[in-house]
Write a protein that holds these residues in place. Structure first.
Motif, mmCIF file in Angstrom:
data_model
loop_
_atom_site.group_PDB
_atom_site.id
_atom_site.type_symbol
_atom_site.label_atom_id
_atom_site.label_comp_id
_atom_site.label_asym_id
_atom_site.label_seq_id
_atom_site.Cartn_x
_atom_site.Cartn_y
_atom_site.Cartn_z
ATOM 1 N N ILE A 118 13.558 -13.436 -15.106
ATOM 2 C CA ILE A 118 13.038 -13.476 -14.566
ATOM 3 C C ILE A 118 11.571 -13.393 -14.509
ATOM 4 N N TYR A 119 10.728 -12.142 -14.155
ATOM 5 C CA TYR A 119 9.084 -12.186 -14.240
ATOM 6 C C TYR A 119 8.672 -11.973 -15.204
ATOM 7 N N ASN A 120 9.171 -12.177 -16.671
ATOM 8 C CA ASN A 120 8.812 -12.355 -18.000
ATOM 9 C C ASN A 120 8.685 -14.071 -17.988
ATOM 10 N N LYS A 121 9.475 -15.030 -17.664
ATOM 11 C CA LYS A 121 9.559 -16.562 -17.520
ATOM 12 C C LYS A 121 8.126 -16.828 -16.404
ATOM 13 N N LYS A 122 8.087 -16.177 -15.401
ATOM 14 C CA LYS A 122 7.534 -16.340 -14.174
ATOM 15 C C LYS A 122 5.990 -16.236 -14.942
ATOM 16 N N ALA A 123 5.576 -15.592 -15.433
ATOM 17 C CA ALA A 123 4.343 -15.163 -15.742
ATOM 18 C C ALA A 123 4.214 -15.730 -17.173
ATOM 19 N N ILE A 309 -4.454 -18.355 -12.321
ATOM 20 C CA ILE A 309 -5.371 -17.556 -10.916
ATOM 21 C C ILE A 309 -5.002 -18.575 -10.039
ATOM 22 N N ALA A 310 -5.960 -20.327 -10.937
ATOM 23 C CA ALA A 310 -5.860 -21.068 -10.266
ATOM 24 C C ALA A 310 -4.096 -21.477 -9.293
ATOM 25 N N SER A 311 -3.956 -21.665 -10.746
ATOM 26 C CA SER A 311 -2.336 -22.312 -9.991
ATOM 27 C C SER A 311 -1.255 -22.082 -9.136
ATOM 28 N N ILE A 312 -1.870 -20.005 -9.202
ATOM 29 C CA ILE A 312 -1.031 -19.313 -7.976
ATOM 30 C C ILE A 312 -1.897 -18.918 -6.578
ATOM 31 N N THR A 317 -1.121 -11.576 -7.050
ATOM 32 C CA THR A 317 0.623 -12.574 -7.301
ATOM 33 C C THR A 317 1.112 -12.236 -9.304
ATOM 34 N N PHE A 318 0.004 -12.410 -9.910
ATOM 35 C CA PHE A 318 0.010 -12.981 -11.162
ATOM 36 C C PHE A 318 0.256 -11.754 -11.827
ATOM 37 N N TYR A 319 -0.711 -10.124 -11.723
ATOM 38 C CA TYR A 319 -0.706 -8.994 -12.128
ATOM 39 C C TYR A 319 0.748 -8.551 -11.534
ATOM 40 N N ILE A 324 4.911 -6.228 -14.309
ATOM 41 C CA ILE A 324 7.079 -5.759 -13.699
ATOM 42 C C ILE A 324 7.832 -6.442 -14.993
ATOM 43 N N SER A 325 7.139 -7.231 -16.206
ATOM 44 C CA SER A 325 8.251 -7.377 -17.138
ATOM 45 C C SER A 325 7.658 -6.585 -17.995
#
Length: 404
Positions: A118-123, A309-312, A317-319, A324-325
């Motif tokens: 999940i977090y791999n795909k989110k990133a 960073i601009a999109s999130i 959160t991005f870090y 987590i991935s």
């Protein structure tokens, strides 16, 4: 770890069916007690060859199979049980605590795999640079193992130059398998990548047969539904992308070649257990991958970072997603090793098949990927074929062990 000389020399009940090599062929009553004093003979008994352990451990996943060297043999473990813990047929009764512990390990394995996907795909959705993300995951695993060795939570293996040289090939193919899977994840739905990766047994049978290995008809028949199911899933996949398809296919090839190469190059290194072997493969893979990642997409990382960073909105959160991935990529592989330390390869294969189903369903729910009926049918057929293959191949391995 308990030394063999510390085991008591009390009476033990050894069943002649369970231990045909230890019980005299003279007439012994089914319930007679046999007193064993020399445990060194039992210690030297190895029912399974180290080559077979290496090949079991290195089957995909990095879905680990039964490589990890156990502290004592299964015969010693059974002999150390009290007579009341044995059934009339010589089988050890199931320990409820052990069953619960194994269930917890399986639960962690599934949970960690789901979290990673999940977090791999989110990133990757906001930062579509799989080469950097895959490198970071290997880096986290390398640091994790170094910390375990430094703190002595995991015994550090004694290695030499010959071991590193023998590991260069398997680590290279593991690197290819890992980065190809990450590329596929970045281009298509996670569920589609996992369906295509379920076709790894097809590549294993074909490559091994080309190198002289033989398989029974049941194994060949089991790969037919895998091919049919993957083909149907690919044709009907909503998020189909040729790069994503090729990434998953190359990942299968990489992991299969890693398995085959490992059988030849790592058969002489009995002193390195499964988790330590995985740690060294991770470290070497990082050194393989990161320089290539800089060459392939390094010039795009800075601009890609600012876009992410601009999109999130919030950098933390991005870090967090990236961290987590990386952590859960290592953890789910470690959990699979721990599970395999107490179960048979067949049980692991069945559990791994079910894990793939859980991951596919979970990611479809989280990312709300549209799934057509024919796509779902193809995925189910492919996964069912993988289950049939695990059954057939385990029977083949059992036959080989019996001959040995």
């Amino acid at each position: 770890m308990m030394s063999m000389n510390l085991l008591p020399s009390s009476s033990l009940t050894l069943n002649k069916h369970a231990y045909p090599n230890l019980v005299s062929r003279t007439h012994i009553s089914h319930h007679a007690n046999l007193k064993v004093f020399n445990f060194n003979k039992i210690k030297n008994h190895q029912p399974t060859s180290q080559i077979h352990k290496v090949s079991n451990f290195l089957e995909n996943p990095f879905e680990f199979n039964n490589f990890g060297a156990r502290p004592t043999s299964q015969i010693v473990k059974s002999a150390s049980e009290s007579p009341q813990d044995l059934t009339p047929d010589g089988e050890t009764k199931k320990n409820p605590n052990k069953t619960l512990q194994l269930a917890i390990v399986f639960g962690f394995w599934y949970f960690q795999n789901i979290v990673f996907n999940i977090y791999n795909k989110k990133a990757l959705n906001i930062f579509p640079y799989p080469w950097l993300l895959a490198s970071f995951q290997l880096f986290v695993g390398s640091v994790w193992m170094l910390v375990l060795w430094a703190t002595k939570l995991q015994p550090c293996p004694k290695i030499d130059k010959s071991f590193i040289i023998a590991l260069l090939g398997p680590a290279l193919f593991h690197t290819i398998g890992h980065i190809s899977a990450c590329v596929s994840f970045s281009k298509v739905a996670v569920s589609f990548t996992h369906v295509i990766k379920s076709a790894e047994p097809v590549f294993s049978v074909v490559f091994s047969s080309a190198l002289g290995d033989t398989y029974p008809l049941s194994v060949w028949l089991s790969i037919l539904p895998i091919v049919m199911g993957c083909s149907l899933a690919a044709v009907t996949e909503v998020s189909f992308n040729l790069g994503g398809l090729w990434g998953a296919m190359i990942s299968n090839v990489g992991f299969v070649l890693r398995n085959i190469y490992s059988k030849k190059s790592l058969q002489n290194f009995k002193q390195v257990n499964g988790l330590n072997l995985y740690g060294w493969i991770t470290i070497l893979s990082f050194f393989y991958l990161f320089p290539v990642a800089i060459f392939v997409e390094g010039s795009q990382w800075v601009s890609g970072y600012h876009k992410a960073i601009a999109s999130i909105g919030t950098p933390s959160t991005f870090y967090l997603w990236v961290l987590i991935s990386g952590v859960f990529y290592h953890l789910y592989n470690q959990s699979s090793y721990q599970a395999l330390d107490d179960i048979s390869p067949l049980t692991f294969s069945v559990g791994n098949t079910m894990k793939r189903v859980v991951v596919i369903v979970s990611t479809v729910i989280v990312f709300r990927n549209p799934v057509r009926p024919l796509n779902a049918l193809g995925s189910a057929i492919a996964i069912f074929g993988t289950f049939l293959y695990s059954q057939a191949s385990s029977k083949k391995k059992a036959a080989v062990e019996k001959k040995d």
